[in-house]
Write an enzyme that holds these catalytic residues in place. Sequence first.
Site, PDB file in Angstrom:
ATOM      1  N   ASP A  64       0.881  -1.177   0.000  1.00 27.76           N
ATOM      2  CA  ASP A  64       0.000   0.000   0.000  1.00 27.76           C
ATOM      3  C   ASP A  64       0.912   1.217   0.000  1.00 27.76           C
ATOM      4  O   ASP A  64       1.567   1.508   0.999  1.00 27.76           O
ATOM      5  CB  ASP A  64      -0.893  -0.023   1.258  1.00 27.76           C
ATOM      6  CG  ASP A  64      -1.714   1.263   1.424  1.00 27.76           C
ATOM      7  OD1 ASP A  64      -1.638   2.152   0.547  1.00 27.76           O
ATOM      8  OD2 ASP A  64      -2.424   1.370   2.448  1.00 27.76           O
TER       9      ASP A  64
ATOM     10  N   LYS B 274       2.513  11.354  -3.505  1.00 27.20           N
ATOM     11  CA  LYS B 274       1.502  10.613  -4.264  1.00 27.20           C
ATOM     12  C   LYS B 274       0.592  11.570  -5.044  1.00 27.20           C
ATOM     13  O   LYS B 274       0.078  11.227  -6.100  1.00 27.20           O
ATOM     14  CB  LYS B 274       0.665   9.777  -3.289  1.00 27.20           C
ATOM     15  CG  LYS B 274      -0.257   8.764  -3.942  1.00 27.20           C
ATOM     16  CD  LYS B 274      -0.867   7.882  -2.876  1.00 27.20           C
ATOM     17  CE  LYS B 274      -1.860   6.884  -3.428  1.00 27.20           C
ATOM     18  NZ  LYS B 274      -2.384   6.015  -2.374  1.00 27.20           N
TER      19      LYS B 274
ATOM     20  N   GLU C 281      -7.349   0.494  -4.439  1.00 28.44           N
ATOM     21  CA  GLU C 281      -7.355   0.388  -2.977  1.00 28.44           C
ATOM     22  C   GLU C 281      -8.674  -0.175  -2.421  1.00 28.44           C
ATOM     23  O   GLU C 281      -8.644  -1.060  -1.560  1.00 28.44           O
ATOM     24  CB  GLU C 281      -7.017   1.755  -2.362  1.00 28.44           C
ATOM     25  CG  GLU C 281      -5.535   2.081  -2.539  1.00 28.44           C
ATOM     26  CD  GLU C 281      -5.199   3.556  -2.401  1.00 28.44           C
ATOM     27  OE1 GLU C 281      -6.058   4.332  -1.933  1.00 28.44           O
ATOM     28  OE2 GLU C 281      -4.069   3.934  -2.771  1.00 28.44           O
TER      29      GLU C 281
ATOM     30  N   ASP D 237     -12.884   5.441   2.876  1.00 28.94           N
ATOM     31  CA  ASP D 237     -11.456   5.522   3.174  1.00 28.94           C
ATOM     32  C   ASP D 237     -11.073   6.942   3.583  1.00 28.94           C
ATOM     33  O   ASP D 237     -11.008   7.842   2.743  1.00 28.94           O
ATOM     34  CB  ASP D 237     -10.660   5.076   1.928  1.00 28.94           C
ATOM     35  CG  ASP D 237      -9.145   5.111   2.142  1.00 28.94           C
ATOM     36  OD1 ASP D 237      -8.691   5.657   3.167  1.00 28.94           O
ATOM     37  OD2 ASP D 237      -8.420   4.589   1.276  1.00 28.94           O
TER      38      ASP D 237
HETATM   39  P1  ADP Z   1      -3.003   7.362   4.049  1.00 29.47           P
HETATM   40  O1  ADP Z   1      -3.929   6.347   3.487  1.00 29.47           O
HETATM   41  O2  ADP Z   1      -3.392   8.771   3.716  1.00 29.47           O
HETATM   42  O3  ADP Z   1      -1.569   7.082   3.720  1.00 29.47           O
HETATM   43  P2  ADP Z   1      -3.501   6.299   6.771  1.00 29.47           P
HETATM   44  O4  ADP Z   1      -4.609   5.423   6.401  1.00 29.47           O
HETATM   45  O5  ADP Z   1      -2.269   5.660   7.291  1.00 29.47           O
HETATM   46  O6  ADP Z   1      -3.105   7.344   5.651  1.00 29.47           O
HETATM   47  O7  ADP Z   1      -4.081   7.327   7.875  1.00 29.47           O
HETATM   48  C1  ADP Z   1      -3.275   8.242   8.530  1.00 29.47           C
HETATM   49  C2  ADP Z   1      -4.130   9.095   9.426  1.00 29.47           C
HETATM   50  O8  ADP Z   1      -4.817   8.269  10.371  1.00 29.47           O
HETATM   51  C3  ADP Z   1      -3.351  10.122  10.200  1.00 29.47           C
HETATM   52  O9  ADP Z   1      -4.004  11.358  10.134  1.00 29.47           O
HETATM   53  C4  ADP Z   1      -3.400   9.553  11.627  1.00 29.47           C
HETATM   54  O10 ADP Z   1      -3.348  10.586  12.600  1.00 29.47           O
HETATM   55  C5  ADP Z   1      -4.750   8.891  11.635  1.00 29.47           C
HETATM   56  N1  ADP Z   1      -4.874   7.875  12.704  1.00 29.47           N
HETATM   57  C6  ADP Z   1      -4.117   6.767  12.879  1.00 29.47           C
HETATM   58  N2  ADP Z   1      -4.520   6.092  13.967  1.00 29.47           N
HETATM   59  C7  ADP Z   1      -5.564   6.794  14.498  1.00 29.47           C
HETATM   60  C8  ADP Z   1      -6.400   6.616  15.643  1.00 29.47           C
HETATM   61  N3  ADP Z   1      -6.237   5.582  16.473  1.00 29.47           N
HETATM   62  N4  ADP Z   1      -7.360   7.542  15.872  1.00 29.47           N
HETATM   63  C9  ADP Z   1      -7.518   8.590  15.042  1.00 29.47           C
HETATM   64  N5  ADP Z   1      -6.765   8.822  13.974  1.00 29.47           N
HETATM   65  C10 ADP Z   1      -5.789   7.931  13.698  1.00 29.47           C
HETATM   66 MG    MG Z   2      -4.596   4.811   2.378  1.00 28.60          MG
END
Ligand code: ADP
Ligand code: MG
Length: 609
Positions: free
Chosen positions: A8, A71, A169, A191
């Site tokens: 991913d 990205k 995705e 998402d």
């Molecule tokens: P992306 O798909 O954009 O690469 P992610 O799916 O990894 O990102 O999401 C990242 C976001 O999720 C960040 O803003 C992070 O602060 C938030 N996040 C991760 N864990 C938690 C949680 N337990 N509660 C709230 N927000 C969270």
């Molecule tokens: Mg993502």
Amino acid sequence: MSRIVGIDLGTTNSLVAYVDDKTGLPRVIPDRDGQVLLPSIVSFTREGVLVGAAAKRQLVRRPQSTVYSVKRLMGRGYDDVKDELGYLPFTVLPAEGIVKIQIEGRDVTPPEVSAIVLKSLKERAEAHFGEPIEKAVVTVPAYFNDGQRQATKDAGRIAGLDVVRIVNEPTAASLAYGLQRIREGLIAVYDLGGGTFDISILRVKDGIFEVLATNGNTHLGGDDFDRAIVLALLEDIRAKHRVDLGRDLEAMQELRLAAEAAKVRLSAEERTALTIPFDDFTYHREITRAELEALIGRLVESTIAPCRMALADAGLAPADIDEVVLVGGSTRVPLVRRRVQELFGKMPHSQLNPDEVVALGAAVQAQILAGGITDMLLLDVTPLSLGIETLGGIVSVLIPRNTTIPTSAREMFTTSVDGQHVVDMHVVQGERELAKDCRSLARFELSGIDPMPAGMPKIEVVFLIDANGILNVTATELRSQKAAAIEVKPTYGLSEADVERMVEDSFTYAEADVEARLLIETRNEADTVITHVERALAQGRRLIGDDEHASIVAALTALKDARGSTDRDRIREATTAMNRASEHLAELMMDAALKGALASRRADEIMEK
Ligand code: ADP
Ligand code: MG
């Protein structure tokens, strides 16, 4: 059987997963420190290139040489990302259809930056298995266009990874939950990541996924939650300590990190304490989940309209959805879960970690490709129509929007000018009637055609979209057997907002577009008749008398005159009149030609005897 991993490659975080041979279950691979998520950040320092958490720590000290959110730039042209640049502290410049990032005098392209992230994950997997890893399935948002997918594959190649499949995705997330086993059903994948929100509506039938609609917001995610908290903290600090930290970059970064950590804790706890030591004072406060929800309520609410739009595009109501899947770290926020559940009226799937589920699904797809799972096939659809520009700038669509891929289409074309030995091929993407209103994807030349009268060459154009969404265009002139081909690496990228706008425009301008197309077609027809009549007059003058010649010339003059106007009826009438006036001459010429042909045939027959 060589191992294929699933990756991913996220805007905020990236990760790698595989399917465990013993259990048949997908698993994520942590780094040496036990961290699963690799921040998609690369920092170029004098000592070398940092990636992940180490690069994230450089964000404040070296904003100009630390690249994140790359990205958003993948496979895109400068015009596409202009609006993006205000958000990014590093320098982005145009470069031959794509963009490059300038860091301390050296240039890197977005695929090169992504390759550094991919390479780090590749090495992590290699350390885990103790063997080289050369193949991967990589995921992209469902709305990524051909160019963005191609750029993602390029990033893999630069990292030494053969990207054997690009998977959407939302499809990957559905696979992770085993939803391919449902015989038939409708799936909504919600998402919410760090900086982007995507809603996708999928249909699954007999193990085949189809993307019915996508929508979202390219600037909405957990970062916005953090920002809302930081703003509240700034105000609180101003009131309690009489200082404004708004312009202090280091302090702001401290606040942002503390805010994010508090937000994460509040997903599991009702209240939490925040303590941030600054130079002159230590800031301390409590924050409750209710306070957080008040701060981010409007942001969460703004994800609902895109959900409704996607549903409407797919012709569905919320209640039609059979399965709801939560993806992205920000769906851990209880308020987000409640709101999604409320909208669809059912409990969403959230058993798997939402920030891991896409990588887990990519691993399942990898296992299918490696031959480990055999009862599945994956399909996706084209977000916009693909076609070729024809005479007068009209678009001839070969693959309509929402066609399930992989797919292919072929169509015959010809030339419009006598003796033409080169034909310009222009591949376009979009929903409008005229090429100038569509996106230009690629141009190439088909040359070396034997000189023939206009209309004689037979040019076969084939469009082929492979399972990764990459478009191959081939043009072959069948009489001279000359061919040319291009693999489309579009000079332009495309966001979901663009797709939406292009589809909307096609409705807005539908009437004007059809009118413009009909006018061009009428003119093209007039041009063909003019060419034929002029040729007939030159070759068959001796077959007709002076009166007939004069009336043909008069009709020709009238037609040329009408052709210059925008009055379609007038052009059509003049064309009909021209055909009528030259009918007799055409017959005479046909007779003469037939006689010639028969005469030569007889000569051949005599020779054979
Ligand atoms: P992306 O798909 O954009 O690469 P992610 O799916 O990894 O990102 O999401 C990242 C976001 O999720 C960040 O803003 C992070 O602060 C938030 N996040 C991760 N864990 C938690 C949680 N337990 N509660 C709230 N927000 C969270
Ligand atoms: Mg993502």
